[in-house]
Design an enzyme around this catalytic site. Structure first.
Site, PDB file in Angstrom:
ATOM      1  N   LYS A 187       6.613  33.811  47.849  1.00 45.97           N
ATOM      2  CA  LYS A 187       7.140  33.935  46.491  1.00 45.97           C
ATOM      3  C   LYS A 187       7.483  32.532  46.010  1.00 45.97           C
ATOM      4  CE  LYS A 187      10.533  34.341  44.146  1.00 45.97           C
ATOM      5  NZ  LYS A 187      10.662  33.325  43.041  1.00 45.97           N
ATOM      6  N   GLU A 262      16.759  26.876  54.837  1.00 46.36           N
ATOM      7  CA  GLU A 262      16.868  25.434  54.598  1.00 46.36           C
ATOM      8  C   GLU A 262      17.538  25.299  53.239  1.00 46.36           C
ATOM      9  OE1 GLU A 262      16.602  22.257  53.149  1.00 46.36           O
ATOM     10  OE2 GLU A 262      14.407  22.230  53.169  1.00 46.36           O
ATOM     11  N   CYS A 296      16.967  18.336  48.708  1.00 43.65           N
ATOM     12  CA  CYS A 296      18.088  18.971  49.400  1.00 43.65           C
ATOM     13  C   CYS A 296      18.895  17.987  50.231  1.00 43.65           C
ATOM     14  CB  CYS A 296      17.558  20.097  50.262  1.00 43.65           C
ATOM     15  SG  CYS A 296      16.102  19.626  51.215  1.00 43.65           S
ATOM     16  N   GLU A 397      26.890  20.238  45.257  1.00 41.11           N
ATOM     17  CA  GLU A 397      25.525  19.740  45.101  1.00 41.11           C
ATOM     18  C   GLU A 397      25.170  19.704  43.605  1.00 41.11           C
ATOM     19  OE1 GLU A 397      22.102  22.197  46.512  1.00 41.11           O
ATOM     20  OE2 GLU A 397      21.546  20.358  47.548  1.00 41.11           O
TER      21      GLU A 397
HETATM   22  P1  NAI Z   1      17.570  29.284  44.036  1.00 41.56           P
HETATM   23  O1  NAI Z   1      18.067  29.224  45.426  1.00 41.56           O
HETATM   24  O2  NAI Z   1      18.142  30.337  43.153  1.00 41.56           O
HETATM   25  O3  NAI Z   1      15.979  29.473  44.030  1.00 41.56           O
HETATM   26  C1  NAI Z   1      15.136  29.166  45.110  1.00 41.56           C
HETATM   27  C2  NAI Z   1      14.146  30.307  45.322  1.00 41.56           C
HETATM   28  O4  NAI Z   1      14.854  31.498  45.633  1.00 41.56           O
HETATM   29  C3  NAI Z   1      13.303  30.638  44.087  1.00 41.56           C
HETATM   30  O5  NAI Z   1      12.010  31.015  44.497  1.00 41.56           O
HETATM   31  C4  NAI Z   1      14.027  31.815  43.505  1.00 41.56           C
HETATM   32  O6  NAI Z   1      13.218  32.650  42.716  1.00 41.56           O
HETATM   33  C5  NAI Z   1      14.479  32.547  44.748  1.00 41.56           C
HETATM   34  N1  NAI Z   1      15.610  33.448  44.562  1.00 41.56           N
HETATM   35  C6  NAI Z   1      16.625  33.357  43.657  1.00 41.56           C
HETATM   36  N2  NAI Z   1      17.476  34.381  43.808  1.00 41.56           N
HETATM   37  C7  NAI Z   1      17.009  35.153  44.811  1.00 41.56           C
HETATM   38  C8  NAI Z   1      17.456  36.338  45.450  1.00 41.56           C
HETATM   39  N3  NAI Z   1      18.571  36.965  45.063  1.00 41.56           N
HETATM   40  N4  NAI Z   1      16.738  36.831  46.485  1.00 41.56           N
HETATM   41  C9  NAI Z   1      15.628  36.211  46.909  1.00 41.56           C
HETATM   42  N5  NAI Z   1      15.142  35.094  46.341  1.00 41.56           N
HETATM   43  C10 NAI Z   1      15.824  34.559  45.308  1.00 41.56           C
HETATM   44  O7  NAI Z   1      17.780  27.879  43.381  1.00 41.56           O
HETATM   45  P2  NAI Z   1      17.618  27.457  41.835  1.00 41.56           P
HETATM   46  O8  NAI Z   1      18.236  28.482  40.956  1.00 41.56           O
HETATM   47  O9  NAI Z   1      16.207  27.137  41.581  1.00 41.56           O
HETATM   48  O10 NAI Z   1      18.496  26.129  41.781  1.00 41.56           O
HETATM   49  C11 NAI Z   1      19.904  26.202  41.797  1.00 41.56           C
HETATM   50  C12 NAI Z   1      20.504  25.136  42.657  1.00 41.56           C
HETATM   51  O11 NAI Z   1      20.126  25.373  44.006  1.00 41.56           O
HETATM   52  C13 NAI Z   1      20.028  23.738  42.382  1.00 41.56           C
HETATM   53  O12 NAI Z   1      20.755  23.137  41.359  1.00 41.56           O
HETATM   54  C14 NAI Z   1      20.266  23.067  43.708  1.00 41.56           C
HETATM   55  O13 NAI Z   1      21.621  22.702  43.825  1.00 41.56           O
HETATM   56  C15 NAI Z   1      19.982  24.157  44.711  1.00 41.56           C
HETATM   57  N6  NAI Z   1      18.601  24.071  45.244  1.00 41.56           N
HETATM   58  C16 NAI Z   1      18.410  23.578  46.485  1.00 41.56           C
HETATM   59  C17 NAI Z   1      17.123  23.423  46.958  1.00 41.56           C
HETATM   60  C18 NAI Z   1      16.856  22.874  48.309  1.00 41.56           C
HETATM   61  O14 NAI Z   1      15.765  22.356  48.554  1.00 41.56           O
HETATM   62  N7  NAI Z   1      17.754  22.996  49.243  1.00 41.56           N
HETATM   63  C19 NAI Z   1      15.948  23.752  46.169  1.00 41.56           C
HETATM   64  C20 NAI Z   1      16.262  24.338  44.884  1.00 41.56           C
HETATM   65  C21 NAI Z   1      17.550  24.455  44.465  1.00 41.56           C
END
Ligand code: NAI
Ligand code: MG
Length: 494
Positions: A187, A262, A296, A397
């Site tokens: 996904k 991660e 990250c 973050e």
């Molecule tokens: P997110 O964690 O919500 O999204 C990442 C992935 O998870 C996307 O594919 C999203 O569709 C999916 N997702 C979201 N809610 C879900 C759920 N309930 N169940 C299963 N999958 C789900 O992160 P988002 O909204 O893109 O960014 C928010 C914050 O998260 C950023 O500002 C940053 O601080 C952090 N982040 C950290 C990342 C990393 O590499 N560790 C990458 C992206 C965001």
């Protein structure tokens, strides 16, 4: 031809579909969503919006492939598929890099530079495919009884990835799955689904059998949540925020599927007065400004020894002003836009919070709205001085190009303060003193410690988190174990 279809061969003006069981399908609901170029706000494509029903279809296809033809592939055959895919990614790297740049904004210099990493990972996993093995273990039971272990693929893997590096994030999930004989339902992030879909086409060309890799774009709350909760998914490999990581762990409880996470960080980057400052200035800067801070393991808490604090932080601010901010398609661009309006609001929100908390911006600090930049989500590299440990900008973050610079006086103090975070992903140390370097390498509670460098990554070296930065490791031989079950076999021979 209109402007969008001129941008990239993959952008043909037609809606992009889901890739399930080797076929390109509409979403069951018939719904689509738009994906944008964050440098301009323009719509790049309509993409089929998968939800729970599509996840069901994809999991069924992945299960059928897992128990069917894919299970008959010998390690060398899986290796051949991975090597072919590596060659295809190498041959198409400019096209894939441009697609990443268009869909999530990173500078083309960066996305092209991902070549070594993307191709290197696929070749690493290809090598591992023929190097997996169990063990013969001497037991102490009386009589003749032999014991050994088998390593078996866990089965159907749900892979959920973020938008900050679509090409490499996709390979980081499907590579180990192909090496071990698992099948995948991936996904992509709703912000950047295009490169994973293009990669699915290359998987077909590489000879990945139908159903082994499925790609279902859609939103987190629907498609992502359905995948995390699905009773026929054996493992979820997730990269993203710790909040979402927590909901994935909860969703996984239904069938107690395996989970690897991660997540994010607030990584300390520690500069001692004895460091080579000409290296440490750009090193500490790019530890945060690379990918506009959307990494990250970015070294966002910059601890600087007090006697050089003013000078060093000033030099990092000066360095930050030399970086070219702009559309990622310009080869001169060093810092691209943030990925979305949502991410822009989050980051500019933290810029105001930082000022309200009393931090002093030495560079950046405001969204850029001059000329062509007005249409995109641009925040310049920002250095906040006078940051205290208790400020929100020192604890949360931000995921933007924002450094929180904090003074310290001695090594024990900076170890304690550096570790005083709920996260533990990356960390940096800049010093010429090998004793300090070793001491810090052991004392820091994080999955990676970079000394006199930052963000070095290699397919053979494990990467992952301590504490709320998650669990499980990606890269390295440890990564393959995340996709394998260990079975113990006993044979009585007397
Ligand atoms: P997110 O964690 O919500 O999204 C990442 C992935 O998870 C996307 O594919 C999203 O569709 C999916 N997702 C979201 N809610 C879900 C759920 N309930 N169940 C299963 N999958 C789900 O992160 P988002 O909204 O893109 O960014 C928010 C914050 O998260 C950023 O500002 C940053 O601080 C952090 N982040 C950290 C990342 C990393 O590499 N560790 C990458 C992206 C965001
Ligand atoms: Mg999101």
């Amino acid at each position: 031809m209109n402007a969008i279809t001129d941008l990239h061969p993959f952008l043909d003006g037609k809606p992009k579909r889901l890739f399930i069981g080797g076929k390109w399908l509409e979403a069951a609901s018939g719904k689509t969503f738009e994906t944008h170029n964050p440098a301009t706000g323009e719509v790049l494509a309509q993409v089929a919006e998968g939800d729970a029903e599509d996840i069901d279809r994809a999991v069924a296809a992945a299960r059928a492939a897992f128990t069917g033809p894919w299970s008959k592939f010998k390690p060398a055959q899986r290796q051949a598929v991975l090597l072919k895919l590596a060659d295809l990614v190498e041959a198409h790297i400019d096209e894939l890099a441009t697609l990443d740049t268009l869909d999530m904004g990173a500078p083309i210099s960066r996305t092209r530079n991902n070549r070594q990493r993307a191709v290197g990972m696929l070749r690493f996993y290809a090598g591992m495919a023929t190097a997996l093995h169990g063990e013969t273990i001497d037991n102490s039971l009386p009589g003749e009884i032999v014991s050994f272990t088998l390593k078996e693929p866990v089965g159907v893997v749900g892979a959920i990835i973020p938008w900050n590096g679509p090409l490499t994030a996709t390979i980081w999930k499907i590579g180990p799955a192909l090496a071990t004989g698992c099948t995948v339902v991936l996904k992509p992030a709703e912000e950047a689904p295009l490169t994973p879909l293009r990669l699915a086409e290359l998987c077909v060309e590489a000879g990945v059998p139908p159903g082994v890799v499925n790609v279902v774009p859609g939103f987190g709350e629907t498609a992502g949540a359905a995948l995390a909760a699905h009773p026929d998914v054996d493992k979820v490999a997730f990269t993203g925020s710790h909040f979402t990581g927590q909901s994935i762990v909860r969703a996984s409880a239904g069938n107690l599927k395996r989970v690897s996470l991660e997540l994010g960080g607030k990584s300390p980057d520690i500069v001692f007065a004895d460091a080579d400052l000409t290296q440490a200035v750009p090193g500490a800067g790019m530890a945060v400004f690379a990918n506009s801070g959307q990494i990250c393991s970015a070294g966002t808490r910059l601890f600087v020894e007090k006697k050089i604090y003013d000078e060093f932080v000033g030099r990092v601010a000066d360095f930050s002003k030399t970086l070219r901010v702009g559309d990622g398609r310009d080869p001169e661009t060093q810092v691209g836009p943030l990925v979305s309006q949502e991410q822009l609001s989050r980051v500019t929100g933290y810029l105001s919070i930082g000022r309200q908390e009393g931090a002093r911006p030495l560079s950046g600090g405001e969204r850029l709205t001059e000329g062509a930049l007005a249409k995109g989500y641009f925040v310049p590299p920002t250095v906040f001085a006078d940051v205290r440990d208790d400020m929100r900008i020192a604890q949360e973050e931000i995921f933007g190009p924002v450094i929180s610079a904090i003074p310290f006086t001695d090594i024990e103090e900076v170890i304690a303060r550096g570790n005083n975070t709920t996260f533990g992903l990356g960390s940096g140390v800049w010093t010429r003193d090998v004793g300090k370097a070793h001491k810090l390498a052991r004392a820091i509670k994080a999955g990676s410690v970079w000394i006199n460098c930052y963000q070095a990554m290699d397919p053979a070296v494990p990467f992952g988190g301590y504490k709320m930065s998650g669990y499980g490791r990606e890269s390295g031989i440890q990564h393959l174990d995340e996709y394998l079950n260990v079975k113990s076999v006993w044979i009585k021979t007397d």
